[in-house]
Design a protein around this motif. Structure first.
Motif, PDB file in Angstrom:
ATOM      1  N   VAL A  39       0.843  -1.195   0.000  1.00 17.45           N
ATOM      2  CA  VAL A  39       0.000   0.000   0.000  1.00 17.45           C
ATOM      3  C   VAL A  39       0.882   1.251   0.000  1.00 17.45           C
ATOM      4  N   SER A  40       1.893   1.258   0.849  1.00 14.43           N
ATOM      5  CA  SER A  40       2.779   2.420   0.930  1.00 14.43           C
ATOM      6  C   SER A  40       3.565   2.632  -0.354  1.00 14.43           C
ATOM      7  N   PHE A  90       2.751   1.647  -3.360  1.00 15.46           N
ATOM      8  CA  PHE A  90       1.827   2.071  -4.396  1.00 15.46           C
ATOM      9  C   PHE A  90       1.556   3.568  -4.269  1.00 15.46           C
ATOM     10  N   ALA A  91       1.373   4.033  -3.050  1.00 18.49           N
ATOM     11  CA  ALA A  91       1.154   5.461  -2.813  1.00 18.49           C
ATOM     12  C   ALA A  91       2.375   6.272  -3.207  1.00 18.49           C
ATOM     13  N   GLY A 133       2.292   6.726  -6.823  1.00 19.55           N
ATOM     14  CA  GLY A 133       1.321   7.775  -7.137  1.00 19.55           C
ATOM     15  C   GLY A 133       1.878   9.154  -6.880  1.00 19.55           C
ATOM     16  N   ALA A 134       2.661   9.274  -5.822  1.00 19.42           N
ATOM     17  CA  ALA A 134       3.294  10.556  -5.511  1.00 19.42           C
ATOM     18  C   ALA A 134       4.260  10.955  -6.617  1.00 19.42           C
ATOM     19  N   LEU A 172      -5.063  14.339  -5.084  1.00 20.73           N
ATOM     20  CA  LEU A 172      -4.150  13.227  -5.366  1.00 20.73           C
ATOM     21  C   LEU A 172      -2.971  13.264  -4.393  1.00 20.73           C
ATOM     22  N   LEU A 195      -4.233  12.108  -1.002  1.00 14.04           N
ATOM     23  CA  LEU A 195      -4.497  10.671  -1.026  1.00 14.04           C
ATOM     24  C   LEU A 195      -3.198   9.871  -0.939  1.00 14.04           C
ATOM     25  N   THR A 196      -2.189  10.281  -1.700  1.00 15.08           N
ATOM     26  CA  THR A 196      -0.927   9.541  -1.669  1.00 15.08           C
ATOM     27  C   THR A 196      -0.232   9.688  -0.321  1.00 15.08           C
ATOM     28  N   MET A 254      -2.175   7.359   2.101  1.00 13.64           N
ATOM     29  CA  MET A 254      -1.894   5.931   1.891  1.00 13.64           C
ATOM     30  C   MET A 254      -0.468   5.582   2.276  1.00 13.64           C
ATOM     31  N   PHE A 255       0.473   6.457   1.926  1.00 14.01           N
ATOM     32  CA  PHE A 255       1.878   6.217   2.253  1.00 14.01           C
ATOM     33  C   PHE A 255       2.062   6.151   3.761  1.00 14.01           C
ATOM     34  N   THR A 256       1.404   7.050   4.467  1.00 13.70           N
ATOM     35  CA  THR A 256       1.496   7.101   5.924  1.00 13.70           C
ATOM     36  C   THR A 256       0.761   5.925   6.559  1.00 13.70           C
TER      37      THR A 256
END
Length: 180
Positions: free
Chosen positions: A13-14, A16-17, A20-21, A36, A39-40, A43-45
Motif C-alpha cells: 500500500v505504501s 503504491f502510494a 502515485g506521488a 491526489l 491521497l498519496t 496511503m503512504f502514511t
C-alpha cells in the motif's frame, strides 16, 4: 480479513502510494490535483503506521521499555523536521508563483519533510519493535530518494538558476550533508 494482518500488504500500500506521488510530482497534469497529493500522503502514511502495529503478525525485537524511549526520541525528531510541511502541498508539482524556501531546516537538507518521513517511520518501528518495519526503512528512504530526483527536476524547471545554486549550497537531499 487475514490480508490486513500481513505486513507486506501494508508495505505494498505504501509503495503504491509512493508511485502515485511520483506521478503527481512529475506530471504537470496530475501535479495540479491537491486531492491526489493528499491521497498519496494518506496511503503512504497509513501503510507504514499499520505495518508496525502489534495487530500485524511479524517478528518482533526482544526488547524492553528501551524501545519506547529510543523510538520515541527518533519519532519526535521526525515530527520536528515535519514542521516545514505545513507550508507546502505534499506530493504535487510546484505551483505557479512558488517561491524557493532556503531558511530553517532547508538550510541543512533540501527535503526536510522526507527526512521527517524516514525518522518517524523508524521511530514507530523501534517503538513497536517491528523487525520488518525497521528493515523496510531503507526501502522507504530509497523510494523517497527517487521521488526527490523527479521533484527536483520539476523545481529546476520552475525556479531555474536560483534552485540550481541552492542545490549546490545544500548538498543533502534527505540526509544532511549526503549528496544522495
Amino acid at each position: 480479513m487475514k490480508i490486513f494482518g500481513d505486513p507486506f500488504f501494508w508495505a505494498l500500500v505504501s509503495m503504491f502510494a509512493l508511485a502515485g506521488a511520483a506521478a503527481g510530482v512529475g506530471s504537470t497534469r496530475l501535479g495540479k490535483f491537491r486531492s491526489l497529493g493528499l491521497l498519496t500522503v494518506g496511503m503512504f502514511t497509513l501503510g507504514r503506521v499499520v505495518l508496525v502495529l502489534p495487530a500485524v503478525t511479524q517478528p518482533r525485537l526482544a526488547a524492553g521499555d528501551w524501545s519506547w524511549v529510543v523510538g520515541g526520541v527518533i519519532f519526535a525528531a521526525g515530527m520536528v523536521f515535519a514542521l516545514p510541511a505545513f507550508a507546502i502541498r505534499p506530493f504535487t508539482g510546484p505551483e505557479a508563483g512558488v517561491s524557493l524556501r532556503t531558511g530553517g531546516f532547508y538550510r541543512i537538507v533540501r527535503n526536510p519533510l522526507y527526512l521527517s518521513d524516514v525518522l518517524w517511520c523508524l521511530g514507530l518501528a523501534v517503538m513497536f519493535r517491528s523487525e520488518i518495519g525497521i528493515a523496510l526503512v531503507p526501502v522507504w528512504w530509497a523510494g523517497l530518494w527517487l521521488l526527490t530526483i523527479i521533484e527536483e527536476e520539476s523545481l529546476e524547471r520552475k525556479l531555474g538558476q536560483p534552485y540550481i545554486e541552492y542545490r549546490r549550497r545544500v548538498r543533502g537531499r534527505i540526509l544532511p550533508g549526503l549528496p544522495l
